[in-house]
Enzyme design. Structure first.
Site, PDB file in Angstrom:
ATOM      1  N   ASP A 133       8.877  -6.831  40.183  1.00  0.00           N
ATOM      2  CA  ASP A 133       9.588  -7.668  41.147  1.00  0.00           C
ATOM      3  C   ASP A 133      10.571  -8.577  40.402  1.00  0.00           C
ATOM      4  O   ASP A 133      10.191  -9.288  39.456  1.00  0.00           O
ATOM      5  CB  ASP A 133       8.599  -8.533  41.943  1.00  0.00           C
ATOM      6  CG  ASP A 133       7.750  -7.714  42.914  1.00  0.00           C
ATOM      7  OD1 ASP A 133       8.000  -6.497  43.059  1.00  0.00           O
ATOM      8  OD2 ASP A 133       6.839  -8.300  43.532  1.00  0.00           O
TER       9      ASP A 133
ATOM     10  N   LYS B 250       3.415  -2.792  46.476  1.00  0.00           N
ATOM     11  CA  LYS B 250       2.297  -2.967  47.408  1.00  0.00           C
ATOM     12  C   LYS B 250       1.023  -2.283  46.906  1.00  0.00           C
ATOM     13  O   LYS B 250      -0.083  -2.800  47.088  1.00  0.00           O
ATOM     14  CB  LYS B 250       2.678  -2.439  48.791  1.00  0.00           C
ATOM     15  CG  LYS B 250       3.797  -3.247  49.424  1.00  0.00           C
ATOM     16  CD  LYS B 250       4.129  -2.786  50.811  1.00  0.00           C
ATOM     17  CE  LYS B 250       5.500  -3.295  51.249  1.00  0.00           C
ATOM     18  NZ  LYS B 250       5.677  -4.745  51.153  1.00  0.00           N
TER      19      LYS B 250
ATOM     20  N   ASP C 147       5.019 -19.211  48.495  1.00  0.00           N
ATOM     21  CA  ASP C 147       5.561 -17.847  48.343  1.00  0.00           C
ATOM     22  C   ASP C 147       4.603 -16.882  49.030  1.00  0.00           C
ATOM     23  O   ASP C 147       3.454 -16.737  48.600  1.00  0.00           O
ATOM     24  CB  ASP C 147       5.689 -17.514  46.850  1.00  0.00           C
ATOM     25  CG  ASP C 147       6.328 -16.156  46.593  1.00  0.00           C
ATOM     26  OD1 ASP C 147       6.568 -15.403  47.565  1.00  0.00           O
ATOM     27  OD2 ASP C 147       6.583 -15.849  45.412  1.00  0.00           O
TER      28      ASP C 147
ATOM     29  N   GLY D 279      -0.031 -10.125  52.321  1.00  0.00           N
ATOM     30  CA  GLY D 279      -0.614  -9.024  53.095  1.00  0.00           C
ATOM     31  C   GLY D 279      -1.405  -8.077  52.195  1.00  0.00           C
ATOM     32  O   GLY D 279      -2.465  -7.570  52.580  1.00  0.00           O
ATOM     33  N   ASP D 280      -0.898  -7.835  50.998  1.00  0.00           N
ATOM     34  CA  ASP D 280      -1.598  -6.951  50.049  1.00  0.00           C
ATOM     35  C   ASP D 280      -2.917  -7.594  49.606  1.00  0.00           C
ATOM     36  O   ASP D 280      -3.935  -6.903  49.446  1.00  0.00           O
ATOM     37  CB  ASP D 280      -0.718  -6.683  48.827  1.00  0.00           C
ATOM     38  CG  ASP D 280       0.608  -6.040  49.215  1.00  0.00           C
ATOM     39  OD1 ASP D 280       0.627  -5.238  50.162  1.00  0.00           O
ATOM     40  OD2 ASP D 280       1.625  -6.365  48.570  1.00  0.00           O
TER      41      ASP D 280
END
Ligand code: RIB
Length: 295
Positions: free
Chosen positions: A13, A40, A239, A244-245
């Site tokens: 990232d 992910k 952040d 979700g992961d």
């Protein structure tokens, strides 16, 4: 220990922090730039391992320096990378812009992830020994379908995060046990904005759905029991990348440990709430004692 296999993506990232994300045609000056291991698939693997799972990752990194760092990051959190391939060429990268509220927008360039088109030698056997297989949509769909079908053949629970949202190949939802979209992905899959009604529609295709709603928590729906909502702990987000992961990785561990579903969702929400209070994706995922303390 709960055995979990993740078939999914790895990205480096490239994270830019800004006061607010630029509009089309606009230039803004950012506050900070960092490279943070993500993707992910890798995020879910790291989250599940830190939450107490015995985790193996199937996927690919590139033959560049990012690939080496991504593999090292997974291994450092205890993820088995024996079946994480190194493909000649660049690793996947994600351009991530995080604004002052912690909200993100992401552009992904798949790189090595695009070389994973089906299961390779030994991978079905690894999946067969797992409690759950975690899948997302950042690998070619042929590989996702191949993995989910293999899990179904062996009675292994399949947990699919349908992100990035896209049309799904016929048959993928038919071999999905638990679908975990966020509210935007649920709307994209069903054409229905209301999460309760979207969940009802999704239950025609999968037996169980958890729709994540960010700071509003999550919504559980199943063919076997009435729907219910679970709140998220109130926190200030710096952040939300990887939240979700983190939720899904922790949820897989909790389900493998046979926590009742409502308790499992509270525990996963506590893990995600810890994640959003720290910057980055893999760098922000909590370890089990922190989750236990917070839930
Ligand atoms: O879910 C967050 C992840 O999405 C980031 O780490 C980025 O790599 C993208 O895959």
């Amino acid at each position: 220990m709960t055995a979990i296999v993740v078939l999914g993506s790895t990205h480096m990232d490239l994270v830019t922090r800004v006061a607010r994300a630029p509009k089309p045609g606009e230039t803004v000056t950012g506050r900070d730039f960092r490279t943070v291991p993500g993707g992910k698939g890798a995020n879910q693997a790291i989250a599940a391992a830190r939450a107490g799972g015995e985790v193996s990752m199937i996927g690919a990194v590139g033959s560049d320096g990012f690939g080496t760092l991504l593999r090292q990051t997974l291994a450092a959190s205890g993820v088995d990378t024996d079946l994480l391939h190194t493909a000649a060429g660049p690793s996947g990268i994600a351009g991530v812009v995080v604004d002052a509220e912690g909200a993100n927008s992401i552009v992904v360039i798949p790189g090595a992830n695009g070389t994973v088109t089906s299961l390779g030698p030994g991978e079905e056997a690894l999946i067969a020994g797992a409690d759950s297989l975690l899948l997302q949509l950042e690998l070619p769909l042929s590989a996702v379908l191949d993995g989910a079908s293999a899990a179904r053949r062996h009675g292994v629970r399949t947990i699919l995060t349908p992100a990035p949202a896209q049309p799904l190949p016929p048959g993928l939802l038919a071999v999905t046990d638990l679908l975990v979209p966020n509210e935007h992905e649920a709307a994209a899959l069903t054409g229905i904005a209301d999460p309760h009604r979207a969940a009802e529609a999704l239950l025609r295709q999968v037996p169980e759905v958890v729709i994540t709603l960010g700071a509003a928590g999550s919504l559980h729906a199943s063919r076997d029991s009435p729907p219910f909502a679970v709140p998220a702990p109130p926190v200030t987000a710096v952040d939300t990348t990887g939240a979700g992961d983190t939720f899904t990785g922790a949820l897989a561990v909790a389900l493998g440990e046979e926590k009742p579903i409502e308790r499992a969702l509270h525990w996963a929400a506590a893990a995600a709430a810890l994640c959003v209070q720290r910057p980055g994706a893999s760098t922000s995922m909590p370890y089990r004692p922190e989750i236990d303390n917070a839930s």
